[in-house]
Design an enzyme around this catalytic site. Structure first.
Site, PDB file in Angstrom:
ATOM      1  N   GLN A   1      -4.095  -1.469  10.046  1.00  0.00           N
ATOM      2  CA  GLN A   1      -4.084  -2.788   9.420  1.00  0.00           C
ATOM      3  C   GLN A   1      -4.623  -3.841  10.383  1.00  0.00           C
ATOM      4  O   GLN A   1      -4.183  -3.936  11.537  1.00  0.00           O
ATOM      5  CB  GLN A   1      -2.643  -3.139   8.992  1.00  0.00           C
ATOM      6  CG  GLN A   1      -2.515  -4.422   8.203  1.00  0.00           C
ATOM      7  CD  GLN A   1      -3.163  -4.353   6.811  1.00  0.00           C
ATOM      8  OE1 GLN A   1      -3.113  -3.335   6.128  1.00  0.00           O
ATOM      9  NE2 GLN A   1      -3.797  -5.444   6.404  1.00  0.00           N
TER      10      GLN A   1
ATOM     11  N   LYS B   1       0.845  -1.210   0.000  1.00  0.00           N
ATOM     12  CA  LYS B   1       0.000   0.000   0.000  1.00  0.00           C
ATOM     13  C   LYS B   1       0.881   1.261   0.000  1.00  0.00           C
ATOM     14  O   LYS B   1       0.640   2.206  -0.750  1.00  0.00           O
ATOM     15  CB  LYS B   1      -0.923   0.000   1.225  1.00  0.00           C
ATOM     16  CG  LYS B   1      -2.019  -1.063   1.141  1.00  0.00           C
ATOM     17  CD  LYS B   1      -2.750  -1.258   2.465  1.00  0.00           C
ATOM     18  CE  LYS B   1      -3.736  -2.412   2.368  1.00  0.00           C
ATOM     19  NZ  LYS B   1      -4.364  -2.757   3.658  1.00  0.00           N
TER      20      LYS B   1
ATOM     21  N   ASP C   1     -10.450   3.349   4.658  1.00  0.00           N
ATOM     22  CA  ASP C   1     -10.784   1.927   4.530  1.00  0.00           C
ATOM     23  C   ASP C   1     -12.292   1.702   4.612  1.00  0.00           C
ATOM     24  O   ASP C   1     -12.768   0.594   4.350  1.00  0.00           O
ATOM     25  CB  ASP C   1     -10.111   1.123   5.664  1.00  0.00           C
ATOM     26  CG  ASP C   1      -8.980   0.248   5.148  1.00  0.00           C
ATOM     27  OD1 ASP C   1      -8.945  -0.021   3.930  1.00  0.00           O
ATOM     28  OD2 ASP C   1      -8.135  -0.164   5.966  1.00  0.00           O
TER      29      ASP C   1
END
Ligand code: NAP
Length: 293
Positions: free
Chosen positions: A96, A52, A119
């Site tokens: 994450q 990412k 996200d």
């Protein structure tokens, strides 16, 4: 059968993003900035975060990785999230997953400022998505929508079967595919491990989205002729013919299913690459203040 090629699409999208990043930079000197918080070094999280960060750099965005040991307390982690929330230079934040067992992922997610939640995991973004309001949409489902759009796949009136009901993939996917928009307007069936007659339900799908994390679970007898098959699964299985000692497998038995389909995503090279693009698209939207004004 036509491949839904995540490699080709992600290159295209990265080029578009690079041009847009250059444009806002030239307009006001702003460089979109994604922050990732990573706890521990276990599992595949490290690899995911690294790719990412690398993709952000490729399109000219800033990226910052904040790391913690597994022993970090929930309070310390929440404070780090608050610090990013308050930093005007930081546009998007991802934490994450998974987090260690002593930390409540829900509490951490709910601390993220919804305006920076690229996200799309914050309940406010999930709720806004469900209502059809502007929202950050979870990166993997958004990547799948983008894929359907770019290949101009008809969705209205189709039966879409989603296998798996996770908060990050299956559940939002099912909500998105029934919305009164394109891609959408499907009749959706959301299935899970307690679903009876799964094979029969899958066989009735015009669009089958497999997100269960069971390598090659979907076999040819579960797929209708001409179906569109989207394989979200991404699991490592031992493979001694590979230097790494493992191969990446999806939830679909590609070799036997592909010939029956109209479109299918490969693994790797399909949905995974689209997921990273969605994250960058959301970071760009955050930098522009497009979702929340
Ligand atoms: P997850 O949280 O483990 O959820 C799996 C879902 O599948 C659950 O709802 C589970 O049902 C259901 N399921 C498990 N076994 C089943 C079975 N035999 N029949 C029917 N349903 C079954 O998984 P996830 O996070 O959504 O991830 C799924 C897969 O996608 C994984 O391989 C993951 O690595 C991959 N993934 C890929 C990307 C990408 O960018 N390519 C992104 C995210 C995830 P219950 O709810 O009843 O337990």
């Amino acid at each position: 059968m036509q491949l839904l090629d995540g490699k080709v699409l992600s290159l295209q999208i990265k080029q578009e993003l690079a041009a847009e990043v250059a444009e806002i930079k030239s307009q006001n000197g702003k460089i979109p900035h994604l922050v990732a918080i990573l706890v521990g070094t276990a599992g595949r999280s490290e690899t995911y975060v690294a790719s990412k960060m690398k993709s952000c750099e490729e399109v000219g965005m800033h990226s910052t990785l904040i790391r913690f040991d597994d022993s970090v307390s929930e309070e310390e982690l929440i404070q780090a999230v608050r610090d990013v929330n308050e930093n005007p230079d930081m546009d998007g934040l991802i934490v994450q997953l998974p987090l260690p067992a002593h930390i409540s992922a829900d509490r951490v997610m709910e601390t993220i400022d919804p305006k920076k939640d690229v996200d799309g995991f914050h309940p406010i973004n999930i709720g806004r998505m469900a209502k059809g309001l502007p929202a950050y949409i979870s990166a993997t489902p958004q990547g799948i929508l983008e894929m359907l759009k770019r290949y101009a796949i008809e969705t209205a009136g189709k039966h879409c079967v989603v296998v798996g009901r996770s908060q990050i993939v299956g559940l939002p996917m099912s909500i998105l595919m029934q919305r009164n928009t394109y891609p959408g307007n499907c009749t959706v069936t959301l299935t899970h491990s307690r679903t009876l007659n799964l094979a029969e339900i899958c066989r009735s799908a015009d669009i089958l989205i497999a997100a269960l994390g069971r390598p090659e679970f979907i076999t040819a007898d579960m797929v209708k002729d001409g179906a569109v098959v989207i394989d979200v699964g991404l699991e490592r299985v031992p493979d001694l013919t590979k230097k790494s000692g493992f191969a990446l497998k999806g939830d679909v038995n590609f070799d036997e299913v592909a010939p029956k389909t109209s479109y299918i995503t490969p693994v790797p090279g399909g949905v995974g690459l689209m997921t990273i693009c969605s994250l960058m698209q959301n970071t760009l939207k955050a930098a522009r203040g497009e979702v929340y004004h």
